[in-house]
Enzyme design. Sequence first.
Site, PDB file in Angstrom:
ATOM      1  N   GLU A   1       0.822  -1.218   0.000  1.00 27.77           N
ATOM      2  CA  GLU A   1       0.000   0.000   0.000  1.00 27.77           C
ATOM      3  C   GLU A   1       0.851   1.260   0.000  1.00 27.77           C
ATOM      4  O   GLU A   1       1.824   1.367   0.750  1.00 27.77           O
ATOM      5  CB  GLU A   1      -0.905  -0.017   1.235  1.00 27.77           C
ATOM      6  CG  GLU A   1      -1.854   1.152   1.360  1.00 27.77           C
ATOM      7  CD  GLU A   1      -2.786   1.003   2.548  1.00 27.77           C
ATOM      8  OE1 GLU A   1      -3.228   2.038   3.066  1.00 27.77           O
ATOM      9  OE2 GLU A   1      -3.065  -0.147   2.961  1.00 27.77           O
TER      10      GLU A   1
ATOM     11  N   GLU B   1      -5.689   6.147  -0.549  1.00 28.38           N
ATOM     12  CA  GLU B   1      -5.873   6.886   0.691  1.00 28.38           C
ATOM     13  C   GLU B   1      -5.603   8.371   0.505  1.00 28.38           C
ATOM     14  O   GLU B   1      -6.226   9.209   1.166  1.00 28.38           O
ATOM     15  CB  GLU B   1      -4.938   6.299   1.754  1.00 28.38           C
ATOM     16  CG  GLU B   1      -4.890   7.047   3.064  1.00 28.38           C
ATOM     17  CD  GLU B   1      -3.874   6.444   4.023  1.00 28.38           C
ATOM     18  OE1 GLU B   1      -3.431   7.182   4.922  1.00 28.38           O
ATOM     19  OE2 GLU B   1      -3.537   5.255   3.883  1.00 28.38           O
TER      20      GLU B   1
ATOM     21  N   ASP C   1     -11.221   6.491   0.128  1.00 30.60           N
ATOM     22  CA  ASP C   1     -11.691   6.906   1.445  1.00 30.60           C
ATOM     23  C   ASP C   1     -12.890   7.819   1.223  1.00 30.60           C
ATOM     24  O   ASP C   1     -12.772   8.864   0.575  1.00 30.60           O
ATOM     25  CB  ASP C   1     -10.553   7.637   2.167  1.00 30.60           C
ATOM     26  CG  ASP C   1     -10.928   8.152   3.543  1.00 30.60           C
ATOM     27  OD1 ASP C   1     -12.051   8.650   3.718  1.00 30.60           O
ATOM     28  OD2 ASP C   1     -10.065   8.086   4.448  1.00 30.60           O
TER      29      ASP C   1
END
Length: 370
Positions: free
Chosen positions: A223, A249, A272
Amino acid sequence: MAKITHARAFMVDLEPKVLRTDAIQSFKSQETIFVELWDRDGARGMGYSYTIGDGGPSVLALLKQTLLPRLMGQEAACIEAIWRDLLFCSHATAVGPIMSLALAAIDTALWDMRGLKSGLPLHQLAGGAKASVPMYTTEGGWLHISPEALVDDALAARELGFKGSKVKIGTPTVAGDEARLGAVRDALGPDYEIMTDANQSMTAAEALRRVPMMETLNIAWFEEPLPSDDIAGHARLQEGSRVPVAVGESLYSAGQFADYIAQGACGIVQADVARVGGITPWLKIAHMAEAHNIAICPHFLMELHVSLVCAVPNAPWLEFIPQLDDVAAPMGRDGGMALAPTRAGIGIDWDHDRLTALTSAGSAFEIKES
């Protein structure tokens, strides 16, 4: 239909439940920005977004001076029209986190109102793909935690029914990251999923050096290895890795996700809901990913994301980071499975007295239709 007549916004600063550190930052606090809306029928909806310690007053200022006054008199049911109108009324501030966070608080409140008026919970209103989803935990995987403690937390999580753990990486050496990941793999065995998160801390060369180690350890995903604006770098990394590269993110619009997907720069998207501007764009990103046979595994905000990942078919995981327990009833769980709320609207049972008590001084304001 009924027009919006009244809005209220305020901020609550929530302290982290545990020390949260990664390779570039610490989670100082959750500045939680709330928006409440009412329509002429008397229906109410409540939404929220957040920062990790900075910028909350700027989000409130944008809501107060621009977005909420423009919202007055608009049809509450026309969520898509409202979202686009608010985006373009202040387009010079978009795309970016302040605008997206402000839009998200409004958009989520509108979806909450829609659900409450229809009597449907969000996961059904937005698709109804499933009623529960497996969880992985991040709370015991922060970068300051030793390999021994990582193992203890993962073992405890598995006993509770969790299916995986996220381990933060980004130590100065490959060996340092391998020690962290290898300890968990050796202790938990091959069937327990291990996710990794570098939090944009690496150069392309350093990220690529870690790929063979991750492939050997059968890591679930890598990630945010690189800065979020380096699409070409992520594409080269994904091309050379059997481990999926996860991004999102730190992306703030559906268009940014479209660029990553079009260039083959990710294997998993992690939109998100607060950072992309709300439920309306989140669903577009989820369906875009589904059309390209890519999973969506959102970041943080589990109390809201649980409904969204249960709304769509291509969301295999929910990230477990409890943060709202002081101001809301705990999210429904069955062992390591998160349960989609069955109450109408976004399904979060807020403690309004507690929210009032914790509201930051001077942050609350109201806007009414003239």
